[in-house]
Design a protein around this motif. Structure first.
Motif, PDB file in Angstrom:
ATOM      1  N   UNK A  74       0.808  -1.225   0.000  1.00  0.00           N
ATOM      2  CA  UNK A  74       0.000   0.000   0.000  1.00  0.00           C
ATOM      3  C   UNK A  74       0.836   1.269   0.000  1.00  0.00           C
ATOM      4  N   UNK A  75       2.062   1.211   0.535  1.00  0.00           N
ATOM      5  CA  UNK A  75       2.926   2.395   0.519  1.00  0.00           C
ATOM      6  C   UNK A  75       3.351   2.724  -0.908  1.00  0.00           C
ATOM      7  N   UNK A  76       3.677   1.703  -1.689  1.00  0.00           N
ATOM      8  CA  UNK A  76       4.041   1.932  -3.095  1.00  0.00           C
ATOM      9  C   UNK A  76       2.863   2.538  -3.858  1.00  0.00           C
ATOM     10  N   UNK A  77       1.670   1.979  -3.640  1.00  0.00           N
ATOM     11  CA  UNK A  77       0.497   2.466  -4.360  1.00  0.00           C
ATOM     12  C   UNK A  77       0.122   3.890  -3.938  1.00  0.00           C
ATOM     13  N   UNK A  78       0.278   4.189  -2.663  1.00  0.00           N
ATOM     14  CA  UNK A  78      -0.047   5.541  -2.193  1.00  0.00           C
ATOM     15  C   UNK A  78       0.851   6.585  -2.846  1.00  0.00           C
ATOM     16  N   UNK A  79       2.147   6.294  -2.952  1.00  0.00           N
ATOM     17  CA  UNK A  79       3.065   7.238  -3.585  1.00  0.00           C
ATOM     18  C   UNK A  79       2.760   7.396  -5.068  1.00  0.00           C
ATOM     19  N   UNK A  80       2.425   6.301  -5.739  1.00  0.00           N
ATOM     20  CA  UNK A  80       2.095   6.380  -7.167  1.00  0.00           C
ATOM     21  C   UNK A  80       0.859   7.246  -7.387  1.00  0.00           C
ATOM     22  N   UNK A  81      -0.158   7.060  -6.542  1.00  0.00           N
ATOM     23  CA  UNK A  81      -1.367   7.861  -6.680  1.00  0.00           C
ATOM     24  C   UNK A  81      -1.116   9.325  -6.347  1.00  0.00           C
ATOM     25  N   UNK A  82      -0.304   9.572  -5.333  1.00  0.00           N
ATOM     26  CA  UNK A  82      -0.003  10.957  -4.967  1.00  0.00           C
ATOM     27  C   UNK A  82       0.777  11.644  -6.077  1.00  0.00           C
ATOM     28  N   UNK A  83       1.722  10.930  -6.676  1.00  0.00           N
ATOM     29  CA  UNK A  83       2.468  11.504  -7.792  1.00  0.00           C
ATOM     30  C   UNK A  83       1.523  11.902  -8.924  1.00  0.00           C
ATOM     31  N   UNK A  84       0.587  11.032  -9.247  1.00  0.00           N
ATOM     32  CA  UNK A  84      -0.367  11.307 -10.318  1.00  0.00           C
ATOM     33  C   UNK A  84      -1.265  12.492  -9.986  1.00  0.00           C
ATOM     34  N   UNK A  85      -1.772  12.550  -8.753  1.00  0.00           N
ATOM     35  CA  UNK A  85      -2.661  13.634  -8.341  1.00  0.00           C
ATOM     36  C   UNK A  85      -1.961  14.989  -8.389  1.00  0.00           C
ATOM     37  N   UNK A  86      -0.715  15.021  -7.888  1.00  0.00           N
ATOM     38  CA  UNK A  86       0.008  16.285  -7.880  1.00  0.00           C
ATOM     39  C   UNK A  86       0.285  16.761  -9.304  1.00  0.00           C
ATOM     40  N   UNK A  87       0.647  15.859 -10.185  1.00  0.00           N
ATOM     41  CA  UNK A  87       0.940  16.259 -11.564  1.00  0.00           C
ATOM     42  C   UNK A  87      -0.318  16.715 -12.287  1.00  0.00           C
ATOM     43  N   UNK A  88      -1.438  16.105 -11.974  1.00  0.00           N
ATOM     44  CA  UNK A  88      -2.700  16.525 -12.596  1.00  0.00           C
ATOM     45  C   UNK A  88      -3.087  17.946 -12.180  1.00  0.00           C
ATOM     46  N   UNK A  89      -2.666  18.342 -10.973  1.00  0.00           N
ATOM     47  CA  UNK A  89      -3.030  19.671 -10.459  1.00  0.00           C
ATOM     48  C   UNK A  89      -1.930  20.713 -10.662  1.00  0.00           C
ATOM     49  N   UNK A  90      -0.892  20.371 -11.450  1.00  0.00           N
ATOM     50  CA  UNK A  90       0.168  21.323 -11.742  1.00  0.00           C
ATOM     51  C   UNK A  90       1.364  21.254 -10.816  1.00  0.00           C
ATOM     52  N   UNK A  91       1.337  20.329  -9.864  1.00  0.00           N
ATOM     53  CA  UNK A  91       2.478  20.144  -8.969  1.00  0.00           C
ATOM     54  C   UNK A  91       3.366  19.017  -9.453  1.00  0.00           C
ATOM     55  N   UNK A  92       4.113  18.447  -8.539  1.00  0.00           N
ATOM     56  CA  UNK A  92       4.985  17.337  -8.944  1.00  0.00           C
ATOM     57  C   UNK A  92       5.433  16.562  -7.706  1.00  0.00           C
ATOM     58  N   UNK A  93       5.745  15.302  -7.910  1.00  0.00           N
ATOM     59  CA  UNK A  93       6.384  14.482  -6.896  1.00  0.00           C
ATOM     60  C   UNK A  93       7.525  13.748  -7.572  1.00  0.00           C
ATOM     61  N   UNK A  94       8.746  14.105  -7.204  1.00  0.00           N
ATOM     62  CA  UNK A  94       9.917  13.402  -7.706  1.00  0.00           C
ATOM     63  C   UNK A  94      10.199  12.252  -6.747  1.00  0.00           C
ATOM     64  N   UNK A  95      10.161  11.044  -7.275  1.00  0.00           N
ATOM     65  CA  UNK A  95      10.366   9.849  -6.461  1.00  0.00           C
ATOM     66  C   UNK A  95      11.743   9.263  -6.777  1.00  0.00           C
ATOM     67  N   UNK A  96      12.605   9.287  -5.782  1.00  0.00           N
ATOM     68  CA  UNK A  96      13.959   8.739  -5.905  1.00  0.00           C
ATOM     69  C   UNK A  96      14.073   7.568  -4.940  1.00  0.00           C
ATOM     70  N   UNK A  97      14.568   6.447  -5.415  1.00  0.00           N
ATOM     71  CA  UNK A  97      14.692   5.291  -4.534  1.00  0.00           C
ATOM     72  C   UNK A  97      16.113   4.764  -4.493  1.00  0.00           C
ATOM     73  N   UNK A  98      16.492   4.293  -3.313  1.00  0.00           N
ATOM     74  CA  UNK A  98      17.747   3.569  -3.155  1.00  0.00           C
ATOM     75  C   UNK A  98      17.551   2.085  -3.431  1.00  0.00           C
ATOM     76  N   UNK A  99      16.298   1.672  -3.610  1.00  0.00           N
ATOM     77  CA  UNK A  99      15.985   0.258  -3.824  1.00  0.00           C
ATOM     78  C   UNK A  99      16.271  -0.161  -5.254  1.00  0.00           C
ATOM     79  N   UNK A 100      16.635  -1.414  -5.415  1.00  0.00           N
ATOM     80  CA  UNK A 100      16.925  -1.938  -6.749  1.00  0.00           C
ATOM     81  C   UNK A 100      15.768  -2.769  -7.288  1.00  0.00           C
ATOM     82  N   UNK A 101      14.674  -2.888  -6.527  1.00  0.00           N
ATOM     83  CA  UNK A 101      13.503  -3.613  -7.022  1.00  0.00           C
ATOM     84  C   UNK A 101      12.659  -2.702  -7.911  1.00  0.00           C
ATOM     85  N   UNK A 102      11.621  -3.284  -8.517  1.00  0.00           N
ATOM     86  CA  UNK A 102      10.766  -2.520  -9.432  1.00  0.00           C
ATOM     87  C   UNK A 102       9.356  -2.316  -8.877  1.00  0.00           C
ATOM     88  N   UNK A 103       9.216  -2.356  -7.558  1.00  0.00           N
ATOM     89  CA  UNK A 103       7.882  -2.286  -6.969  1.00  0.00           C
ATOM     90  C   UNK A 103       7.221  -0.920  -7.156  1.00  0.00           C
TER      91      UNK A 103
END
Length: 242
Positions: A74-103
């Motif tokens: 649910x944490x992965x999905x929450x960030x994905x949805x927040x990124x989409x919502x912010x971009x739709x409203x003219x904002x942005x969420x830059x997501x940087x990960x130290x993880x090597x997985x593709x979740x």
């Protein structure tokens, strides 16, 4: 003052732990991390790969199989949805990960992998772009670009190597009005220094983690608990509902 609209999020292994991927340093629940079980100098350094390429390949082949078997939480999905919502409203969420997985990607997010991607490989001897690894990598494999045998390795940044996307990361951090660190130990640089860079630029900082990180003192605010609970709770203020 309204809610931040340009957010920089850094994630670490703690966000994927609830999906079943082992962390590197262990957690507050007593779980042993990968580096307590194996020697990181052997499995996460160019020197270790040179000394025992077959052993290193086996280590990453096992982890690659594990990544393919787990699912985003649910944490992965929450960030994905927040990124989409912010971009739709003219904002942005830059997501940087130290993880090597593709979740993060499987949850629907756009992400910068500063430590590479375990499901990809590179050639140590030629400029061939990173390629998808369908199964396992072995020392007997040849590079499709240069033809050399034994030069392929996981597309993972090892100790002593330069993380990826550092210029893009610096630009994105400079434009943010909120820096959020999720599931990180605060012990691995340069990522552990992002919070100080944000503070020097006057950017608000927040930690979402299972327990206080090594640099927890540097954050303005924090919320501690399982990523699958604290991240959706935080994202809910922008209307994210899972």
């Amino acid at each position: 003052m309204g809610k931040p609209s340009r957010i920089f999020v850094l994630t670490g292994s703690g966000i994927s732990a609830e999906s079943g991927i082992s962390t590197y340093r262990g957690g507050a629940d007593g779980e042993e991390g990968l580096w307590s079980e194996v020697d990181f100098q052997k499995y996460a350094s160019p020197e270790g790969f040179s000394e025992d390429p077959e052993g290193v390949h086996h280590f990453y082949n096992v982890r690659r199989k594990q990544v393919r078997e787990v699912q985003p939480n649910s944490a992965h999905y929450a960030l994905a949805q927040l990124q989409s919502k912010l971009r739709e409203s003219g904002g942005d969420l830059t997501l940087v990960t130290q993880n090597v997985d593709d979740l993060h990607e499987r949850a629907g997010a756009e992400v910068l992998h500063m430590h590479g991607e375990i499901l990809k490989g590179i050639c140590d001897m030629c400029p061939r772009p990173a390629f998808e690894v369908q199964g396992d990598l072995h020392i007997s494999d040849g590079c499709d670009a240069c033809g050399r045998i034994g030069t392929l390795r996981p597309d993972v940044v090892w100790f002593g190597e330069m993380p990826y996307h550092m210029e893009a990361i610096d630009v994105a951090l400079s434009k943010a009005d909120l820096f959020v660190s999720i599931g990180t130990s605060g012990a691995v640089y340069p990522a552990a220094g992002f919070v100080q860079e944000a503070k020097m630029r006057g950017i608000k900082t927040m930690e979402l983690n299972l327990e206080p990180s090594d640099n927890a003192y540097a954050f303005d605010t924090a919320d501690y608990g399982k990523a699958g609970e604290v991240v959706p709770r935080w994202a809910a203020q922008w209307g994210v509902s899972l």
